[in-house]
Design an enzyme around this catalytic site. Structure first.
Site, PDB file in Angstrom:
ATOM      1  N   TYR A  49       0.868  -1.171   0.000  1.00  0.00           N
ATOM      2  CA  TYR A  49       0.000   0.000   0.000  1.00  0.00           C
ATOM      3  C   TYR A  49       0.906   1.222   0.000  1.00  0.00           C
ATOM      4  CZ  TYR A  49      -4.409  -2.232   1.725  1.00  0.00           C
ATOM      5  OH  TYR A  49      -5.562  -2.948   1.885  1.00  0.00           O
ATOM      6  N   GLU A  81      -5.326  -1.146   8.956  1.00  0.00           N
ATOM      7  CA  GLU A  81      -5.088  -0.963  10.399  1.00  0.00           C
ATOM      8  C   GLU A  81      -4.154   0.230  10.627  1.00  0.00           C
ATOM      9  OE1 GLU A  81      -7.047  -3.785   9.385  1.00  0.00           O
ATOM     10  OE2 GLU A  81      -5.035  -4.636   9.180  1.00  0.00           O
ATOM     11  N   ASN A  89      -9.928   0.874  -1.996  1.00  0.00           N
ATOM     12  CA  ASN A  89      -9.676  -0.378  -1.276  1.00  0.00           C
ATOM     13  C   ASN A  89     -10.954  -0.905  -0.662  1.00  0.00           C
ATOM     14  OD1 ASN A  89      -7.516  -2.249  -0.103  1.00  0.00           O
ATOM     15  ND2 ASN A  89      -8.671  -1.654   1.713  1.00  0.00           N
ATOM     16  N   GLU A  90     -11.332  -2.095  -1.066  1.00  0.00           N
ATOM     17  CA  GLU A  90     -12.544  -2.734  -0.538  1.00  0.00           C
ATOM     18  C   GLU A  90     -13.688  -1.726  -0.451  1.00  0.00           C
ATOM     19  OE1 GLU A  90     -11.806  -4.817   3.149  1.00  0.00           O
ATOM     20  OE2 GLU A  90     -11.198  -6.584   2.039  1.00  0.00           O
ATOM     21  N   GLU A 133      -5.754 -10.409  -1.038  1.00  0.00           N
ATOM     22  CA  GLU A 133      -5.304 -10.429   0.363  1.00  0.00           C
ATOM     23  C   GLU A 133      -5.629 -11.791   0.935  1.00  0.00           C
ATOM     24  OE1 GLU A 133      -6.818  -7.261   2.816  1.00  0.00           O
ATOM     25  OE2 GLU A 133      -6.497  -5.775   1.245  1.00  0.00           O
ATOM     26  N   TYR A 148       1.235  -9.676  12.802  1.00  0.00           N
ATOM     27  CA  TYR A 148       0.197 -10.344  11.999  1.00  0.00           C
ATOM     28  C   TYR A 148       0.355 -11.864  11.971  1.00  0.00           C
ATOM     29  CZ  TYR A 148      -3.635  -9.338   8.708  1.00  0.00           C
ATOM     30  OH  TYR A 148      -4.861  -9.183   8.108  1.00  0.00           O
TER      31      TYR A 148
HETATM   32  C1  GLA Z   1      -9.059  -5.736   4.595  1.00  0.00           C
HETATM   33  C2  GLA Z   1      -8.301  -4.516   4.132  1.00  0.00           C
HETATM   34  C3  GLA Z   1      -6.872  -4.522   4.593  1.00  0.00           C
HETATM   35  C4  GLA Z   1      -6.760  -4.950   6.032  1.00  0.00           C
HETATM   36  C5  GLA Z   1      -7.383  -6.325   6.188  1.00  0.00           C
HETATM   37  C6  GLA Z   1      -7.324  -6.872   7.591  1.00  0.00           C
HETATM   38  O1  GLA Z   1      -8.957  -6.741   3.712  1.00  0.00           O
HETATM   39  O2  GLA Z   1      -8.350  -4.363   2.747  1.00  0.00           O
HETATM   40  O3  GLA Z   1      -6.356  -3.236   4.427  1.00  0.00           O
HETATM   41  O4  GLA Z   1      -7.408  -4.033   6.823  1.00  0.00           O
HETATM   42  O5  GLA Z   1      -8.731  -6.241   5.863  1.00  0.00           O
HETATM   43  O6  GLA Z   1      -6.038  -6.934   8.062  1.00  0.00           O
END
Ligand code: GLA
Length: 568
Positions: free
Chosen positions: A52, A98, A155-156, A232, A299
């Site tokens: 990122y 995060e 992102n998402e 991911e 993590y």
């Molecule tokens: C999502 C987000 C990431 C991160 C993960 C959890 O997938 O896209 O940036 O926050 O969750 O770690």
């Protein structure tokens, strides 16, 4: 070279290509270690790295673009290229991760705009950020001879909003800024998320930790032309303060990865090496209560927080060898870690003596409105005897009346305070990290509600702020003030410069610095116990440790050990 895809996979100049990629956030690892972490990625059999870009690290101050002394995106990508790794870059503008405010700069919170929508003002800031950032990235695109194969739009987004105009605007900025690169989105493997988060002209990918078959089927239902790619693959998870430390077994991680490779999928491990939320940059979740993320972003990944290989590293490498054939591995020796031992703190400074100048206002301001973005904010005002009510404490407030602590207030649980006499009230507010996910995303800090005395609004405040500049502000005296909030200092000698881990066995809540570098927050409740001290900030000879403690301590000492402890 041409990079293309069809429903069965990716192609580099027409030859089938599959991502075996791993995430390393270049802004969570000091640049001195880029080569170490990236070499380990390569040695594990990966062919790409994903990162990122955190907008709030680059434009921490509005309009000032700073590519950093400690972190260097261009250098990170260049080392990856030199090692023969391709790159996937996800510059947001929102990244979640995060990370404080999901990577958005805190100064946006003082503006009249709505983030993550097609709000014109917001988009103008995004465009300014992209214009600067893309000058670094453009020469490193595959189309210009570099190693960046693809880049992500937002992102998402599908788990947050449904404003397609916004996604289109972000997508179109790439073209407007002459970025000739394959674009993609990534979302949870859920029909609604995929419908809301995807946009024409961008490849869609999915994020998950298990159940690859079902996830790729869902992706295929919404976008039948996209190859299966897990952008991911959550091989571990992050921790919140006061909750349990997360682990995921190497066997389970390897088994799910094995299944993905058998399905012919491309995979990006989130994360290969997580690194650290140094400074005040950790994010938080908010589900009824605030859940701030700890300082470590270990993590339970393939490399640990300090970059050392774990059992997961070898288990994953075996799966890669099983599918792609054996390859020679010459594992670098791990960098040494050292136990420098116990260090006494011998000097101190009362926090009220390091305030500096105030913003004087005739209305209540949030921290961001007062121009204080990271760290602590202190509100000073006068109050008559009676009932003092402070609403909207983000996130912890220590309330002093005539210099005596009268209450500690927590976000969403503020209670009224009885003042026995006319008082000068000082409210020290600790920002525990901004929400990085979900509807509470625009999370302002300081006091965001109201201050009343006997039902009457207080409007005159002197507002002070301090953060990464705390060490410079402290004017120490010999001896220890046995009260909080306080800044403490000690000195220790280093013969051989190595990584080490800081333990604060007698401290409660605060932040630690070594040689002025902000190692991040600590809390007695855990789960995280040790703070990672990377060797690049140490020097041979004398080194300085400083602690800002807001609640109290028993004995003024810390310990540097050679092992980390992230909790049970
Ligand atoms: C999502 C987000 C990431 C991160 C993960 C959890 O997938 O896209 O940036 O926050 O969750 O770690």
């Amino acid at each position: 070279m041409q990079f293309t895809y069809d429903k069965s996979g990716f192609y580099l100049d027409g030859k089938p290509f599959r991502f075996i990629s791993g995430t390393i956030h270049y802004f969570r690892v000091p640049k001195e270690f880029y080569r170490d972490r990236l070499t380990k990625l390569k040695e594990c059999g990966f062919n790409a790295v994903e990162t990122y870009v955190a907008w709030n690290m680059i434009e921490r101050e509005e309009g000032v673009f700073d590519y950093g002394e400690s972190y260097d995106l261009g250098m990170f990508l260049d080392i990856a290229k030199e090692l023969g790794l391709y790159a996937i870059v996800r510059p947001g503008p929102y990244i979640c991760a995060e990370w404080d405010f999901g990577g958005l700069p805190a100064w946006l919170l003082a503006k009249d705009l709505t983030v993550r929508t097609h709000d014109t003002l917001y988009l103008s800031y995004v465009k300014r950020y992209f214009t600067s950032l893309f000058d670094i990235l453009r020469p490193r695109l595959l189309s210009n001879g570099g190693n960046i194969l693809m880049m992500q739009v937002e992102n998402e987004y599908g788990s947050y909003g449904s404003d397609k105009e916004y996604l289109m605007a972000v997508r179109d900025m790439y073209k407007e800024l002459d970025m000739d690169v394959l674009l993609f989105t990534s979302d949870g493997p859920n029909l609604d998320m995929l419908k809301n988060g995807t946009v024409d002209g961008c490849l869609a990918t999915v994020n998950f930790g298990s159940g690859p078959k079902a996830a790729f089927e869902t992706l295929n239902t919404v976008l039948p032309d996209c190859p299966p790619m897990c952008m991911e693959y959550w091989c571990g998870w992050f921790d919140h303060w006061t909750e349990q430390h997360h682990v995921r077994s190497a066997e389970d991680t390897a088994a799910c990865f094995d299944e993905m490779l058998s399905l012919g999928a491309s995979v990006n491990f989130y994360v290969f090496c997580g690194g650290t939320n140094f400074g005040f940059m950790n994010g938080a979740n908010h589900f009824e209560v605030l859940q701030p993320t700890v300082t470590s972003y270990d993590y339970d990944a393939l490399l640990d927080e300090s970059g050392r290989r774990t059992a997961k590293y070898y288990a994953v490498r075996d799966v890669i060898k099983k599918h792609l054939g054996d390859f020679e591995t010459k594992d670098l020796p791990e960098l040494p870690a050292k136990a420098y031992g116990r260090v006494e703190l011998t000097e101190s400074c009362d926090a009220f003596d390091m305030l500096g100048s105030a913003v004087v206002t005739d209305k209540l301001l949030t921290a961001e409105e007062a121009g204080y973005y990271y760290g602590y904010t202190l509100y000073s005002f006068e109050a008559d005897k009676g009932t003092l009510e402070i609403k909207g404490v983000h996130d912890v407030a220590y309330v002093y009346a005539n210099e005596n602590l009268v209450a500690t207030l927590y976000r969403d649980q503020e209670t009224p305070i009885q003042l026995k006499e006319f008082s000068v009230v000082d409210v020290l507010v600790d920002n525990l990290g901004r929400v990085n996910y979900g509807p509470e995303l625009p999370d302002r800090k300081g006091i965001v509600g109201s201050v009343t005395v006997n039902g009457k609004e207080v409007t005159s405040f002197s507002i002070f702020g301090f953060g990464d500049d705390m060490c410079r502000r402290a004017d120490y005296e010999d001896g220890i003030i046995d009260a909080a909030p306080v800044m403490l200092r000690g000195r220790f000698n280093v013969d051989k410069v190595c990584d080490t881990f800081l333990y604060l066995p007698t401290f409660t809540r605060g932040v630690a610095f070594v040689n002025g570098f902000n190692l991040g927050r600590y809390r007695k409740e855990g789960p995280q116990v040790s703070l990672y001290v990377p060797s690049n900030i140490l020097q041979k000879g004398e080194n300085i440790i400083e602690i800002f403690e807001t609640e109290g301590f028993d004995e003024p000492y810390v310990v540097f050990d050679n092992k980390m402890n992230l909790g049970e």
